[in-house]
Design a protein around this motif. Structure first.
Motif, PDB file in Angstrom:
ATOM      1  N   LEU A 111     140.236  52.654  53.600  1.00 43.39           N
ATOM      2  CA  LEU A 111     139.115  52.565  52.671  1.00 43.39           C
ATOM      3  C   LEU A 111     139.033  51.439  51.981  1.00 43.39           C
ATOM      4  N   ILE A 112     137.757  51.081  51.844  1.00 40.73           N
ATOM      5  CA  ILE A 112     137.845  49.743  50.931  1.00 40.73           C
ATOM      6  C   ILE A 112     136.171  49.924  50.506  1.00 40.73           C
ATOM      7  N   THR A 113     136.284  50.345  49.096  1.00 46.74           N
ATOM      8  CA  THR A 113     134.442  50.184  48.943  1.00 46.74           C
ATOM      9  C   THR A 113     134.360  48.634  47.897  1.00 46.74           C
ATOM     10  N   ALA A 114     133.437  48.837  46.942  1.00 44.39           N
ATOM     11  CA  ALA A 114     132.930  47.113  47.023  1.00 44.39           C
ATOM     12  C   ALA A 114     131.794  48.167  46.471  1.00 44.39           C
ATOM     13  N   ASP A 115     131.169  47.367  44.906  1.00 43.70           N
ATOM     14  CA  ASP A 115     129.617  47.140  44.260  1.00 43.70           C
ATOM     15  C   ASP A 115     129.648  46.767  42.698  1.00 43.70           C
ATOM     16  N   VAL A 116     128.227  46.342  42.880  1.00 45.46           N
ATOM     17  CA  VAL A 116     127.694  45.241  41.849  1.00 45.46           C
ATOM     18  C   VAL A 116     126.800  46.596  41.298  1.00 45.46           C
ATOM     19  N   SER A 117     126.553  45.861  39.581  1.00 43.30           N
ATOM     20  CA  SER A 117     126.091  46.974  38.438  1.00 43.30           C
ATOM     21  C   SER A 117     125.164  45.911  37.891  1.00 43.30           C
ATOM     22  N   TRP A 118     124.052  46.170  37.390  1.00 44.05           N
ATOM     23  CA  TRP A 118     123.269  45.382  36.674  1.00 44.05           C
ATOM     24  C   TRP A 118     123.213  46.248  35.567  1.00 44.05           C
ATOM     25  N   LEU A 119     123.122  46.331  34.787  1.00 44.29           N
ATOM     26  CA  LEU A 119     123.175  47.128  32.994  1.00 44.29           C
ATOM     27  C   LEU A 119     122.409  45.915  32.421  1.00 44.29           C
ATOM     28  N   GLN A 120     121.452  46.866  31.739  1.00 40.70           N
ATOM     29  CA  GLN A 120     120.211  46.411  30.703  1.00 40.70           C
ATOM     30  C   GLN A 120     120.514  46.741  29.398  1.00 40.70           C
ATOM     31  N   TRP A 121     121.917  45.774  29.190  1.00 37.00           N
ATOM     32  CA  TRP A 121     121.863  45.419  27.430  1.00 37.00           C
ATOM     33  C   TRP A 121     121.398  45.232  26.754  1.00 37.00           C
ATOM     34  N   SER A 122     120.151  44.124  27.076  1.00 37.01           N
ATOM     35  CA  SER A 122     119.310  43.879  26.326  1.00 37.01           C
ATOM     36  C   SER A 122     118.147  44.293  25.171  1.00 37.01           C
ATOM     37  N   ILE A 134     119.394  42.951  11.439  1.00 40.40           N
ATOM     38  CA  ILE A 134     119.165  41.554  12.234  1.00 40.40           C
ATOM     39  C   ILE A 134     120.007  42.339  13.701  1.00 40.40           C
ATOM     40  N   GLU A 135     118.790  41.669  14.019  1.00 45.48           N
ATOM     41  CA  GLU A 135     118.767  42.086  16.455  1.00 45.48           C
ATOM     42  C   GLU A 135     119.836  41.776  16.877  1.00 45.48           C
ATOM     43  N   PRO A 136     121.036  42.630  17.613  1.00 43.56           N
ATOM     44  CA  PRO A 136     122.495  41.997  18.511  1.00 43.56           C
ATOM     45  C   PRO A 136     122.392  41.098  18.618  1.00 43.56           C
ATOM     46  N   ASP A 137     120.830  40.817  19.835  1.00 41.96           N
ATOM     47  CA  ASP A 137     120.952  40.320  20.416  1.00 41.96           C
ATOM     48  C   ASP A 137     121.649  39.909  21.735  1.00 41.96           C
ATOM     49  N   PHE A 138     121.647  41.185  22.438  1.00 43.45           N
ATOM     50  CA  PHE A 138     122.822  41.458  23.882  1.00 43.45           C
ATOM     51  C   PHE A 138     121.945  40.874  25.079  1.00 43.45           C
ATOM     52  N   HIS A 139     122.814  40.416  25.502  1.00 39.98           N
ATOM     53  CA  HIS A 139     122.191  40.000  27.428  1.00 39.98           C
ATOM     54  C   HIS A 139     122.435  40.926  28.259  1.00 39.98           C
ATOM     55  N   ASP A 140     121.995  40.561  29.191  1.00 37.51           N
ATOM     56  CA  ASP A 140     122.342  41.431  30.468  1.00 37.51           C
ATOM     57  C   ASP A 140     123.661  41.056  31.480  1.00 37.51           C
ATOM     58  N   ILE A 141     124.611  42.455  31.584  1.00 33.24           N
ATOM     59  CA  ILE A 141     125.464  41.846  32.878  1.00 33.24           C
ATOM     60  C   ILE A 141     125.430  42.120  33.972  1.00 33.24           C
ATOM     61  N   LEU A 142     126.020  41.454  34.492  1.00 38.41           N
ATOM     62  CA  LEU A 142     126.799  42.046  35.918  1.00 38.41           C
ATOM     63  C   LEU A 142     128.354  42.228  35.439  1.00 38.41           C
TER      64      LEU A 142
END
Length: 268
Positions: A100-111, A148-156
């Protein structure tokens, strides 16, 4: 927090009356998921989880007499203690024989991540008894620095896992598992006053799964015992400050995080 009292030069003559009003509110956020079986070997999944944050809002209202002057102090402090970003994940699963093989990609809205520092406002007034009016207290009010805002960005975030059935009898089934994930950091360079120290992360894991299949009549369905050991590597990252006189100065971060868990599952 409400505080009333009288302050005198002699501490023995001071009187304070205080009260605390606390309200705990639950945090709710929507989640949703969908699953498609494309054929007997291949399937897709999609999940959504909204963001949530836990805020601490503290208001202090103090009325006191200081050296003959009646003073009203109103202080407000608001900060975010816990934050989890909105995320959407798309996964694929393929099964062939015992593999069994699994794979996924997640978008996280850190902005949308807010600064964890407290947002403070202070109002200090002197109250006149006869006119019931108020004016400046005449006492210095501490300066409040801008946040001061962290100014994070979204990631995958990418993940992959592999499972193999290494043994199966009428009473037990034994599974072996390995996994890997890569999570880039959402934090920008910290070359000014903030220090959100974070770096790209690589995670590897190994595990075993044991299913006890023949526990009837106690349990109709299998009892699952799962063990995993995980290692997370933080890539070395250098932080160089623009100000040579910065109190923290230049520094580098790196590290390894080790973890293990053992879980027991009962099917219904």
């Amino acid at each position: 927090v409400n505080i009333d009292g009288t302050f005198n030069l002699d501490p023995k003559d001071n009187t304070l009356f205080g009260g605390i009003d606390v309200a705990f509110e639950s945090v709710r956020y929507p989640t949703a998921a969908m699953h498609w079986d494309i054929n007997r070997n291949l399937s897709l999944g999609l999940t959504f989880r909204d963001s949530f944050e836990l805020d601490l809002d503290l208001i202090v209202d103090a009325n006191a007499e200081v050296v003959g002057n009646k003073i009203n102090l109103l202080l407000s402090s608001l900060n975010t203690n816990l934050f989890s970003p909105r995320q959407i994940s798309l996964g694929i699963q393929y099964q062939e024989d015992t593999w069994l093989i699994t794979a996924d990609v997640s978008w996280l809205q850190w902005s949308k991540f807010k600064a964890t520092a407290s947002v403070i406002s202070i109002d200090l007034e002197r109250v006149e008894e006869e006119s019931s009016s108020s004016d400046e207290a005449g006492f210095p009010v501490p300066a409040v620095e801008d946040i001061i805002e962290p100014d994070f960005h979204d990631i995958l975030v990418a993940r992959v896992g592999l499972e193999n059935e290494i043994m199966k009898t009428d009473s037990i089934k034994l599974l072996s598992r390995v996994g890997y994930f890569y999570e880039p950091t959402p934090a920008p360079d910290q070359n000014a006053n903030t220090n959100y120290a974070d770096s790209n992360k690589h995670g590897t894991s190994i595990g075993l799964g044991l299913e006890l299949l023949d526990l009837k009549p106690i349990l109709e369905l299998p009892l699952e015992i799962d063990w995993v050991f995980q290692t997370i590597w933080l890539e070395p990252r250098d932080y160089n400050k623009d100000n040579p006189a910065d109190p923290v100065g230049d520094y580098q971060i790196h590290g390894v995080v080790l973890g293990t868990s053992l879980t027991l599952g009962v099917q219904f």
